[in-house]
Design a protein around this motif. Structure first.
Motif, short mmCIF file in Angstrom:
data_model
loop_
_atom_site.label_atom_id
_atom_site.label_comp_id
_atom_site.label_asym_id
_atom_site.label_seq_id
_atom_site.Cartn_x
_atom_site.Cartn_y
_atom_site.Cartn_z
N ALA A 264 38.90 38.83 34.53
CA ALA A 264 37.89 39.80 34.11
C ALA A 264 38.52 40.96 33.34
O ALA A 264 38.00 41.40 32.30
N VAL A 265 39.64 41.45 33.83
CA VAL A 265 40.31 42.57 33.16
C VAL A 265 40.83 42.12 31.79
O VAL A 265 40.69 42.84 30.79
N GLY B 49 46.26 42.28 31.57
CA GLY B 49 45.98 41.46 32.74
C GLY B 49 47.14 41.44 33.73
O GLY B 49 46.94 41.55 34.94
N MET B 50 48.37 41.31 33.21
CA MET B 50 49.54 41.33 34.08
C MET B 50 49.69 42.68 34.77
O MET B 50 49.99 42.75 35.97
N ALA B 51 49.48 43.75 34.01
CA ALA B 51 49.59 45.09 34.60
C ALA B 51 48.53 45.29 35.68
O ALA B 51 48.81 45.88 36.74
N ALA B 52 47.33 44.76 35.44
CA ALA B 52 46.27 44.87 36.44
C ALA B 52 46.62 44.09 37.70
O ALA B 52 46.37 44.55 38.83
N ALA B 53 47.23 42.90 37.53
CA ALA B 53 47.63 42.10 38.68
C ALA B 53 48.70 42.82 39.50
O ALA B 53 48.64 42.86 40.74
N VAL B 54 49.67 43.41 38.81
CA VAL B 54 50.74 44.14 39.52
C VAL B 54 50.16 45.35 40.25
O VAL B 54 50.50 45.64 41.41
#
Length: 246
Positions: free
Chosen positions: A202-203, A235-240
């Motif tokens: 989603a992000v 997206g990666m930053a949001a996951a972290v």
């Protein structure tokens, strides 16, 4: 020595390095021949230089997303295999998906990276990744000439404002692919309580939508070269960030 260490060993890097070096030399050969052909046709050398500079710029910027793909896969498959797959004829959206599908088929119920990698599983993943992408090369040998006729016909239809079957087919295929992945993410959320993939999707989609809006509506067309890499980074930053909070 564990398997991942062997996959990152010097012989593996040498094998991949020779292939990548051959591709680089081939690119230089084509560059030189293209330059000479342009000069022979009477083209302005200043324009040729600008074409080379702009092409190099627009090649390097989108390659950031490919580098991210290599980094993402290297933790599970080592660096050499993702490097050669994504630097020759591989595609970012293809390699990661196929590697995960092959891992699940080989016995990793949680997908790629969910369990320690074994030699049979690695060979299965490498074979599927390599054999699957070869279809395009083989089809080009036998079908490219007829396909180019279709492309030229489709280009003529687009000039007249008509959409061909290929346009609708590509849209349908893309919608189906996205729906399949969103469905699997929803399944993980409802069955296992893992909402991380759905949240990241989603992000990333929101980031891609923002890039598209700025490029199409605000005239910032240069963002087209960053949209894929930018949405992946967001997206990666949001996951972290979510992992750190939870």
């Amino acid at each position: 020595m564990d398997l991942l260490t062997q996959l990152n060993s010097l012989p593996m890097f040498l094998i991949v390095g020779v292939v990548v070096l051959f591709i680089c030399v081939l690119c230089v050969v084509f560059l030189v021949r293209s330059w000479r052909a342009g000069v022979a046709m009477g083209m302005d050398k200043a324009k040729l230089r600008r074409a080379i500079t702009s092409s190099a710029t627009f090649t390097l910027l989108p390659s950031v997303s490919i580098l991210l793909g290599v980094i993402a896969l290297s933790g599970s498959l080592g660096i050499p295999l993702p490097w050669i797959r994504l630097s020759v004829i591989g595609a970012l959206h293809y390699e990661g998906n196929v590697a995960d599908i092959a891992a699940r088929a080989a016995g990793m119920s949680g997908g790629l990276g969910s369990e320690p990698l074994t030699a049979p599983v690695f060979l299965t993943i490498a074979l599927v990744m390599t054999a699957g992408i070869l279809a395009g090369c083989i089809l080009c040998v036998f079908c490219l000439k007829a396909y180019m006729k279709k492309v030229r016909g489709a280009a003529q239809k687009q000039k007249s404002g008509k959409k061909g079957f290929g346009d609708y087919m590509f849209t349908a295929m893309f919608v189906g692919l996205v729906s399949a992945y969103i469905g699997s993410y929803l399944g993980e959320w409802t069955s296992a309580g893992n909402y991380m993939p759905l949240f990241v999707a989603a992000v990333s989609a929101a980031a891609m939508g923002l890039f598209e809006y700025l490029a199409r509506k605000k005239g910032m067309t240069w963002l087209d070269n960053f949209s894929m890499a930018g949405s992946m980074l967001v997206g990666m930053a949001a996951a972290v960030a979510l992992f750190a909070v939870v």
